[in-house]
Design an enzyme around this catalytic site. Structure first.
Site, PDB file in Angstrom:
ATOM      1  N   LYS A  68       0.805  -1.186   0.000  1.00  0.00           N
ATOM      2  CA  LYS A  68       0.000   0.000   0.000  1.00  0.00           C
ATOM      3  C   LYS A  68       0.859   1.265   0.000  1.00  0.00           C
ATOM      4  O   LYS A  68       0.427   2.308  -0.434  1.00  0.00           O
ATOM      5  CB  LYS A  68      -0.865   0.019   1.268  1.00  0.00           C
ATOM      6  CG  LYS A  68      -1.885  -1.058   1.380  1.00  0.00           C
ATOM      7  CD  LYS A  68      -2.630  -0.836   2.738  1.00  0.00           C
ATOM      8  CE  LYS A  68      -3.569  -1.952   3.038  1.00  0.00           C
ATOM      9  NZ  LYS A  68      -4.133  -1.789   4.408  1.00  0.00           N
ATOM     10  N   ASP A 134       7.661   2.933  -2.541  1.00  0.00           N
ATOM     11  CA  ASP A 134       7.702   4.015  -1.564  1.00  0.00           C
ATOM     12  C   ASP A 134       9.126   4.253  -1.055  1.00  0.00           C
ATOM     13  O   ASP A 134       9.663   5.338  -1.112  1.00  0.00           O
ATOM     14  CB  ASP A 134       6.743   3.718  -0.398  1.00  0.00           C
ATOM     15  CG  ASP A 134       6.871   2.273   0.121  1.00  0.00           C
ATOM     16  OD1 ASP A 134       7.748   1.537  -0.373  1.00  0.00           O
ATOM     17  OD2 ASP A 134       6.094   1.897   1.014  1.00  0.00           O
ATOM     18  N   ILE A 135       9.743   3.174  -0.561  1.00  0.00           N
ATOM     19  CA  ILE A 135      11.059   3.342   0.053  1.00  0.00           C
ATOM     20  C   ILE A 135      11.900   2.088  -0.135  1.00  0.00           C
ATOM     21  O   ILE A 135      11.386   0.977  -0.070  1.00  0.00           O
ATOM     22  CB  ILE A 135      10.915   3.688   1.565  1.00  0.00           C
ATOM     23  CG1 ILE A 135      12.263   3.932   2.222  1.00  0.00           C
ATOM     24  CG2 ILE A 135      10.139   2.621   2.334  1.00  0.00           C
ATOM     25  CD1 ILE A 135      12.166   4.610   3.588  1.00  0.00           C
ATOM     26  N   ASP A 137      14.986   0.264   1.616  1.00  0.00           N
ATOM     27  CA  ASP A 137      15.780   0.266   2.845  1.00  0.00           C
ATOM     28  C   ASP A 137      17.014  -0.603   2.580  1.00  0.00           C
ATOM     29  O   ASP A 137      18.029  -0.112   2.086  1.00  0.00           O
ATOM     30  CB  ASP A 137      14.889  -0.267   3.973  1.00  0.00           C
ATOM     31  CG  ASP A 137      15.539  -0.266   5.335  1.00  0.00           C
ATOM     32  OD1 ASP A 137      16.715   0.093   5.426  1.00  0.00           O
ATOM     33  OD2 ASP A 137      14.883  -0.637   6.315  1.00  0.00           O
ATOM     34  N   GLY A 139      17.011  -2.995   0.335  1.00  0.00           N
ATOM     35  CA  GLY A 139      16.942  -3.334  -1.092  1.00  0.00           C
ATOM     36  C   GLY A 139      16.538  -4.790  -1.313  1.00  0.00           C
ATOM     37  O   GLY A 139      16.319  -5.218  -2.452  1.00  0.00           O
ATOM     38  N   THR A 141      13.726  -6.398  -0.682  1.00  0.00           N
ATOM     39  CA  THR A 141      12.390  -6.525  -1.267  1.00  0.00           C
ATOM     40  C   THR A 141      12.449  -6.323  -2.777  1.00  0.00           C
ATOM     41  O   THR A 141      11.899  -7.098  -3.554  1.00  0.00           O
ATOM     42  CB  THR A 141      11.449  -5.443  -0.670  1.00  0.00           C
ATOM     43  OG1 THR A 141      11.574  -5.459   0.737  1.00  0.00           O
ATOM     44  CG2 THR A 141      10.020  -5.660  -1.074  1.00  0.00           C
ATOM     45  N   LYS A 185      16.655   6.335   9.429  1.00  0.00           N
ATOM     46  CA  LYS A 185      15.625   6.548  10.462  1.00  0.00           C
ATOM     47  C   LYS A 185      14.313   5.985   9.940  1.00  0.00           C
ATOM     48  O   LYS A 185      14.117   5.926   8.730  1.00  0.00           O
ATOM     49  CB  LYS A 185      15.412   8.054  10.693  1.00  0.00           C
ATOM     50  CG  LYS A 185      16.678   8.796  11.060  1.00  0.00           C
ATOM     51  CD  LYS A 185      16.484   9.505  12.380  1.00  0.00           C
ATOM     52  CE  LYS A 185      17.792   9.985  12.974  1.00  0.00           C
ATOM     53  NZ  LYS A 185      18.115  11.339  12.595  1.00  0.00           N
ATOM     54  N   PHE A 186      13.406   5.616  10.828  1.00  0.00           N
ATOM     55  CA  PHE A 186      12.114   5.103  10.380  1.00  0.00           C
ATOM     56  C   PHE A 186      11.188   6.270  10.079  1.00  0.00           C
ATOM     57  O   PHE A 186      10.915   7.092  10.954  1.00  0.00           O
ATOM     58  CB  PHE A 186      11.506   4.167  11.421  1.00  0.00           C
ATOM     59  CG  PHE A 186      10.425   3.308  10.838  1.00  0.00           C
ATOM     60  CD1 PHE A 186      10.747   2.149  10.130  1.00  0.00           C
ATOM     61  CD2 PHE A 186       9.097   3.662  10.950  1.00  0.00           C
ATOM     62  CE1 PHE A 186       9.759   1.361   9.555  1.00  0.00           C
ATOM     63  CE2 PHE A 186       8.091   2.878  10.381  1.00  0.00           C
ATOM     64  CZ  PHE A 186       8.429   1.726   9.687  1.00  0.00           C
ATOM     65  N   VAL A 187      10.730   6.350   8.821  1.00  0.00           N
ATOM     66  CA  VAL A 187       9.905   7.489   8.416  1.00  0.00           C
ATOM     67  C   VAL A 187       8.467   7.053   8.127  1.00  0.00           C
ATOM     68  O   VAL A 187       8.219   5.902   7.747  1.00  0.00           O
ATOM     69  CB  VAL A 187      10.491   8.224   7.187  1.00  0.00           C
ATOM     70  CG1 VAL A 187      11.785   8.928   7.542  1.00  0.00           C
ATOM     71  CG2 VAL A 187      10.701   7.277   6.013  1.00  0.00           C
TER      72      VAL A 187
HETATM   73  P1  5GP Z   1      13.790  -3.367   2.139  1.00  0.00           P
HETATM   74  O1  5GP Z   1      13.493  -4.725   1.586  1.00  0.00           O
HETATM   75  O2  5GP Z   1      14.364  -2.438   1.117  1.00  0.00           O
HETATM   76  O3  5GP Z   1      14.671  -3.478   3.363  1.00  0.00           O
HETATM   77  O4  5GP Z   1      12.444  -2.767   2.699  1.00  0.00           O
HETATM   78  C1  5GP Z   1      11.501  -2.175   1.875  1.00  0.00           C
HETATM   79  C2  5GP Z   1      10.146  -2.083   2.554  1.00  0.00           C
HETATM   80  O5  5GP Z   1      10.272  -1.954   3.979  1.00  0.00           O
HETATM   81  C3  5GP Z   1       9.394  -0.849   2.129  1.00  0.00           C
HETATM   82  O6  5GP Z   1       8.618  -1.089   0.981  1.00  0.00           O
HETATM   83  C4  5GP Z   1       8.560  -0.522   3.359  1.00  0.00           C
HETATM   84  O7  5GP Z   1       7.373  -1.284   3.347  1.00  0.00           O
HETATM   85  C5  5GP Z   1       9.397  -0.994   4.515  1.00  0.00           C
HETATM   86  N1  5GP Z   1      10.221   0.085   5.122  1.00  0.00           N
HETATM   87  C6  5GP Z   1      11.559   0.183   5.172  1.00  0.00           C
HETATM   88  N2  5GP Z   1      11.955   1.292   5.813  1.00  0.00           N
HETATM   89  C7  5GP Z   1      10.834   1.937   6.170  1.00  0.00           C
HETATM   90  C8  5GP Z   1      10.593   3.189   6.854  1.00  0.00           C
HETATM   91  O8  5GP Z   1      11.481   3.955   7.268  1.00  0.00           O
HETATM   92  N3  5GP Z   1       9.285   3.522   7.030  1.00  0.00           N
HETATM   93  C9  5GP Z   1       8.253   2.735   6.601  1.00  0.00           C
HETATM   94  N4  5GP Z   1       7.032   3.173   6.838  1.00  0.00           N
HETATM   95  N5  5GP Z   1       8.443   1.569   5.949  1.00  0.00           N
HETATM   96  C10 5GP Z   1       9.728   1.170   5.733  1.00  0.00           C
END
Ligand code: 5GP
Length: 217
Positions: A68, A134-135, A137, A139, A141, A185-187
């Site tokens: 979402k 969206d983001i 973190d 990578g 995912t 940071k967690f946003v």
């Molecule tokens: P990754 O696989 O890159 O570590 O994580 C990606 C997913 O983690 C994003 O699509 C999101 O759902 C969640 N996520 C990672 N960091 C944040 C953050 O700072 N805030 C929020 N709301 N979600 C995050």
């Protein structure tokens, strides 16, 4: 396509104080500061849309939204691309699709990524497509998702992510189009949630310790 730079927000940047902008009253104690105000997000997306249109040429382009958290970015970016399409010399043929992933509970990665809805994606075969995320973190995912999508043999896959986190946990993955590089940071806000809270917050904010405690499941 040239590699594009992005706006880098330094680690020591504390953001704007909450009384400089409007945020919903029910979140006043749950966020620490405003990292990226909505106006700046809008202006940055305008430029990302222009870069994408220049690179895609005539398309066809499938905009794939990762729900979402990606819906707000997706909607705003597609809207800008539509505007460029309507008024420019050239135009891109566009369609949209949606998928959902599940990877996070509270503010820690579960280590597992579940792709929901990917078996409907056979219509993507042969098309150039861009996802909106969206983001990024670590990578992890995105890497997993790209592996899955490659099976549908798209002409080209490009990834647009509004945010990329600067973190020592990074897998090294970088999207093709990035809005902002942010501190570790967690946003929340602009559709980014914490346990489904904050999707109704316009600006991208740093969650407070109180917010993390108050808004546990
Ligand atoms: P990754 O696989 O890159 O570590 O994580 C990606 C997913 O983690 C994003 O699509 C999101 O759902 C969640 N996520 C990672 N960091 C944040 C953050 O700072 N805030 C929020 N709301 N979600 C995050």
């Amino acid at each position: 396509m040239a590699g594009y730079d992005c706006i880098k927000i330094p680690d020591n940047y504390e953001g704007y104080s909450l009384d400089m902008f409007c945020i919903p009253k029910h979140y006043e104690n749950d966020v620490e500061s405003i990292l990226i105000p909505k106006g700046l997000i809008t202006d940055r997306i305008e430029r990302l849309a222009r870069n994408i249109c220049c690179d895609v040429g005539k398309g066809p382009l499938v905009g794939l939204c990762v729900l979402k958290g990606g819906y707000q970015f997706f909607g705003d970016l597609m809207d800008r691309i539509r505007t460029i399409n309507a008024s420019g010399e050239n135009s891109v043929q566009m369609s949209v699709d949606f998928i959902r992933l599940k990877s996070y509970e509270d503010d820690h990665s579960s280590g597992e990524v579940k792709i929901i809805g990917s078996d409907d994606l056979s219509s993507l075969t042969g098309k150039y497509f861009i996802f909106k995320q969206d983001i990024v973190d670590t990578g992890a995912t995105m890497k997993k998702l790209l592996n899955t999508l490659t099976k549908f043999k798209p002409a080209s896959i490009k990834v647009a992510s509004l945010l990329v986190k600067r973190t020592p946990r990074s897998t090294g993955y970088r999207p093709d189009y990035i809005g902002f590089e942010i501190p570790d940071k967690f946003v929340v806000g602009y559709a980014l949630d914490y346990n489904e809270y904050f999707r109704d917050l316009n600006h991208i904010c740093i969650i407070s310790e109180t917010g993390k405690k108050n808004l546990l499941f």
